[in-house]
Design an enzyme around this catalytic site. Structure first.
Site, short mmCIF file in Angstrom:
data_model
loop_
_atom_site.label_atom_id
_atom_site.label_comp_id
_atom_site.label_asym_id
_atom_site.label_seq_id
_atom_site.Cartn_x
_atom_site.Cartn_y
_atom_site.Cartn_z
N LYS A 148 0.95 -1.12 0.13
CA LYS A 148 -0.01 -0.07 -0.01
C LYS A 148 0.84 1.15 0.04
O LYS A 148 0.62 2.11 -0.85
CB LYS A 148 -0.76 0.03 1.23
N CYS A 166 -19.16 5.43 5.98
CA CYS A 166 -19.03 3.84 6.06
C CYS A 166 -17.87 3.54 7.15
O CYS A 166 -16.88 3.26 6.89
CB CYS A 166 -18.52 3.44 4.74
N CYS A 204 -25.53 4.16 7.51
CA CYS A 204 -26.34 3.82 6.14
C CYS A 204 -27.62 4.56 5.96
O CYS A 204 -27.86 4.81 4.98
CB CYS A 204 -26.70 2.43 6.35
N CYS A 224 -26.37 7.54 3.67
CA CYS A 224 -25.59 7.04 2.56
C CYS A 224 -26.39 6.94 1.25
O CYS A 224 -27.63 6.42 1.30
CB CYS A 224 -25.00 5.80 2.87
N CYS A 250 -26.38 -1.01 -1.83
CA CYS A 250 -25.22 -1.73 -1.11
C CYS A 250 -25.75 -2.91 -0.52
O CYS A 250 -26.97 -2.98 0.45
CB CYS A 250 -24.79 -0.58 0.30
#
Length: 416
Positions: free
Chosen positions: A262, A332, A339, A342, A348
């Protein structure tokens, strides 16, 4: 006598022409019988032809019975001719003399291959897998991240280096900020980088700094003792090999102590402005699995990176990291995601589901293994080092509150 001599000479000339000319050899109708010697030669020639034809027929019949690539077929043809076998010598299937094989006996039946016309031929199209509604979900995430007010937008690795420093020093500071950000909040990383830049954040200056001073500068980042060791080792390698600069390839970055995939891909993007891969941390790993952006669920960030790079267009690789990291910091969340606010709540597959429970304590029957999910190569090494730190005294520079002092005093009084 003159007539006999002339006739003998004429017969001899005709015989020579018959033996030498291919025209007279192939023709069976031209014969001349003028003397006993000539008639004898013609009889011998005709008998040889009959024997040759009969033997050739037998050879063709025998060759048809023998496999094409058998050893007997190879022995029948040597330079186009065969010799007569010796008397008393064993010979399979044949006791007669062999003769040159005709071209028809050697000919093999060929298969006729037919091809389709180019106009009718259509190659099969291979469609790559893509998650459903991913473009719509990505647009909603862009809309929710339009304000750019997440911690990663203000204190990420792109904001931690000194813009007025030389190019090689800026690249080194980007790498240092990425090394400090592992298992650490962006606010803590940014504060540590400010102190390092004031002290002198170059490979040469970090090598000249003792471990205790360097620990005070980066405290309280996660695993700060281990990161002190990694910073000193990395600085020594870069100062020796690249005069304080960082490698310009993922392979060169990953071989440095404390640098994982990463960090390497993010360093290539930020420091060298080259997109070599997707930088996947815990936020990108978690959100990708929740949205169903992976063909099969993955267990670690490195597996998520490979799965995303298989279908996500390359022009989105640089953008996807900061988009999902900020989205994971604000909406998130790892536990109790929001949620209800969102925009992807209707598409989702993980919306309004229970958040994952906290990890059980070490030693319990349900405790995960040390190499469970959310661990990269560097994090596994750091986890092994933090166990040694816990056995030591309390971390340095931790002030004791007055309340704690009063409780300790009361305990001493009771014990006395």
């Amino acid at each position: 006598m003159p007539l006999a001599c002339c006739s003998t000479r004429v017969c001899y000339v005709i015989h020579c022409c018959t033996m030498s000319s291919p025209y007279f050899i192939q023709s069976r109708s031209v014969t001349s019988v003028t003397s006993p010697a000539a008639s004898l030669r013609s009889k011998l020639t005709s008998r040889r032809r009959d024997v040759t034809d009969s033997v050739a027929v037998k050879v063709e019949e025998e060759e048809a019975k023998i496999p094409a690539h058998g050893p007997a077929s190879a022995s029948l043809s040597m330079g186009g001719f065969s010799e007569l076998p010796l008397q008393g010598a064993p010979h399979p299937k044949s006791e007669t003399a062999t003769v040159p094989l005709s071209s028809h006996s050697r000919r093999r039946r060929q298969l006729k291959v037919e091809y389709d016309d180019d106009e009718d031929f259509k190659p099969m199209k291979v469609e790559h897998w893509q998650p459903p509604d991913w473009k719509k979900q990505l647009e909603y995430i862009r809309e929710m991240r339009s304000s750019r007010d997440a911690p990663v937008d203000k204190m990420g690795a792109e904001k931690c280096y000194d813009s007025e420093a030389p190019a090689h020093a800026r690249r080194f500071q980007v790498l240092v900020s990425l090394m400090l950000s592992s298992q650490t909040r962006d606010q803590v990383t940014a504060a540590a980088m400010l102190k390092l830049r004031a002290h002198g954040c170059t490979a040469e200056s970090l090598l000249a700094t003792d471990d205790e001073t360097l620990g005070k500068l980066i405290y309280p980042v996660g695993f700060w003792r281990t990161k002190v060791k990694y910073l000193k080792q990395t600085s020594a390698i870069l100062q020796k090999e690249l005069e304080g600069d960082i490698p310009d390839s993922v392979e060169g970055l990953v071989r440095l102590p404390g640098v994982g995939p990463k960090m390497a891909h993010l360093a290539m993007d930020i420091a060298w402005d080259q997109v070599s891969g997707i930088g996947v941390d815990t936020h990108v790993h978690r959100i990708s699995n929740r949205l169903g952006w992976l063909k099969t669920p993955t267990k670690n960030p490195e597996g998520t990176r490979k799965a995303l790079e298989e279908w996500l267009p390359r022009e989105l690789w640089s953008e996807i990291n900061w988009l999902l990291v900020g989205f994971g910091q604000q909406v998130c969340l790892p536990v109790n995601p929001l949620c209800s606010v969102c925009l992807n709540q209707h598409s989702c597959p993980s919306a309004f589901k229970n958040s994952p429970t906290k990890r059980p304590k070490a030693g319990s029957p349900q405790s995960p293994s040390p190499t469970s999910a959310f661990k990269t190569k560097t994090e596994v090494e750091q986890d092994s080092a933090v166990k040694d730190e816990r056995t030591k005294t309390e971390p340095l520079f931790t002030p004791v509150s007055p309340t704690t002092q009063r409780k300790q005093a009361k305990r001493k009084v009771k014990m006395s």
